[in-house]
Scaffold this motif. Structure first.
Motif, mmCIF file in Angstrom:
data_model
loop_
_atom_site.group_PDB
_atom_site.id
_atom_site.type_symbol
_atom_site.label_atom_id
_atom_site.label_comp_id
_atom_site.label_asym_id
_atom_site.label_seq_id
_atom_site.Cartn_x
_atom_site.Cartn_y
_atom_site.Cartn_z
ATOM 1 N N ASP A 304 0.834 -1.210 0.000
ATOM 2 C CA ASP A 304 0.000 0.000 0.000
ATOM 3 C C ASP A 304 0.866 1.255 0.000
ATOM 4 O O ASP A 304 0.547 2.240 -0.692
ATOM 5 N N ARG A 307 2.152 1.640 -3.587
ATOM 6 C CA ARG A 307 1.077 2.042 -4.502
ATOM 7 C C ARG A 307 0.650 3.484 -4.242
ATOM 8 O O ARG A 307 0.543 4.290 -5.179
ATOM 9 N N ASN A 308 0.388 3.806 -2.991
ATOM 10 C CA ASN A 308 -0.122 5.141 -2.668
ATOM 11 C C ASN A 308 0.884 6.236 -2.984
ATOM 12 O O ASN A 308 0.506 7.332 -3.412
ATOM 13 N N GLN A 312 0.062 8.619 -5.764
ATOM 14 C CA GLN A 312 -0.434 9.710 -4.922
ATOM 15 C C GLN A 312 -1.917 9.466 -4.592
ATOM 16 O O GLN A 312 -2.772 10.329 -4.752
ATOM 17 N N ALA A 313 -2.151 8.230 -4.087
ATOM 18 C CA ALA A 313 -3.538 7.772 -3.937
ATOM 19 C C ALA A 313 -3.976 7.557 -2.497
ATOM 20 O O ALA A 313 -5.092 7.099 -2.263
ATOM 21 N N GLY A 314 -3.115 7.869 -1.546
ATOM 22 C CA GLY A 314 -3.504 7.624 -0.158
ATOM 23 C C GLY A 314 -2.337 7.800 0.783
ATOM 24 O O GLY A 314 -1.251 8.248 0.380
#
Length: 325
Positions: A304, A307-308, A312-314
């Motif tokens: 995570d 990925r984030n 720039q998703a979390g």
């Protein structure tokens, strides 16, 4: 075009599936063998992100080989395997996996303390080797845990979790930390003391602090000489915190009573290491966080983070704050 991520150890498919839609994934396929250095250097050449283990040294050589690298996600709380300052200079984000392994590592720490104090490994061998022929008053006697004094060096998440377990055994809790933890003191009835006082007064000294060059061989000949002759040293932090030659001599000469070690300066430890020859040492292969649920959670958090950060998703568990992040 998808970004490329490289994963340095085979991870559960449930973790990989969540990355597959967004990235081109390359992964070392061995579970029990670390990725060879030459393979790592080749794979990072085109990687935007890497998911690493403590077994990989991410140094200047690796960073030089990885011109596209933006994120290093370490599947561990510690990150002394990564040259974080150099990564920061290059604008590379470093992430880790705190929190998810706190309780599991505390469980293992207390289990190791109990096994060492009560000589469980030695007793099991005694039985299996056919030496148990009768009962005798002092046969395989160990140290009481209930009512004893535990000294915790490093009072972060894991240190405090160990203290909660010690409270259940009616132990007196001393701790040393760079800063006092007043709320934790009140919750657990813990007492702050200076480093030498913790060593001198504790029946069990538990090392639970992060590794850095400043704490290299924090426990050496002088520190061991301050401890009680009946004291037990437990290290589930990092091997480099303890001077292993000094510890060997202290145990051999009965300057302290026993040690429980989940970590070593060199890992895997050599089988001819002197500490492995002593009956008053319980040794484990760095399994502090090794429960099935926790290791999967660690892998998921590391994925995570990767990925984030790249999308720039979390949220990301950041170790550093390079420019642009």
């Amino acid at each position: 075009m998808k970004k490329k991520i490289y994963i340095t150890r085979k991870l559960p498919s449930v973790v990989i599936e969540k990355l597959a839609n967004d990235f081109d994934i390359y992964m070392w396929q061995e579970e029990e063998q670390a990725v060879p250095r030459d393979v790592l250097l080749e794979q990072v050449k085109t990687a935007d992100g890497v998911l690493t283990m403590l077994t990989e040294t991410i140094d200047t050589e690796v960073l030089d080989a990885a011109p596209n690298l933006k994120v290093i996600s370490n599947m561990a709380v510690g990150y002394n395997n990564i040259e974080v300052d150099e990564a920061t200079k290059r604008g590379i984000l470093v992430a880790n996996t705190p929190g998810v392994l706190t309780e599991t590592t505390a469980d293992l720490t207390f289990a190791l303390l109990m096994a060492t104090a009560r000589r469980l490994v030695e007793a099991s061998g005694y039985l299996r080797e056919g030496k148990w022929e009768t009962w005798s008053p002092l046969q395989l006697t160990g140290m009481d845990i209930h009512g004893a004094t535990i000294g915790i060096i490093g009072f972060g998440r894991i240190g405090q979790a160990v203290a909660r377990r010690a409270k259940g055994f009616n132990m007196d809790i001393l701790y040393y930390n760079r800063s006092r933890k007043i709320e934790a003191e009140e919750e657990m009835g813990a007492t702050y003391a200076d480093f030498e006082t913790v060593l001198k007064k504790s029946d069990f000294v538990c090392l639970l602090l992060p590794y850095s060059p400043e704490v290299h061989h924090l426990i050496s000949k002088n520190e061991l000489s301050l401890m009680k002759k009946t004291a037990v040293l437990i290290n589930t932090a990092r091997g480099g915190i303890v001077d292993e030659e000094a510890l060997y001599q202290a145990l051999k000469n009965k300057e302290i009573w026993a040690a429980g070690l989940d970590v070593f300066e060199k890992e895997p430890v050599d089988l001819d290491h002197p500490l492995l020859t002593l009956p008053n040492v319980v040794t484990l292969p760095h399994i502090g966080s090794a429960s099935i649920a926790t290791r999967i959670n660690m892998a998921q958090l590391a994925a995570d983070n990767l990925r984030n950060a790249l999308l720039q998703a979390g949220p990301v568990m950041k170790v550093n704050k390079p420019d642009g992040w």
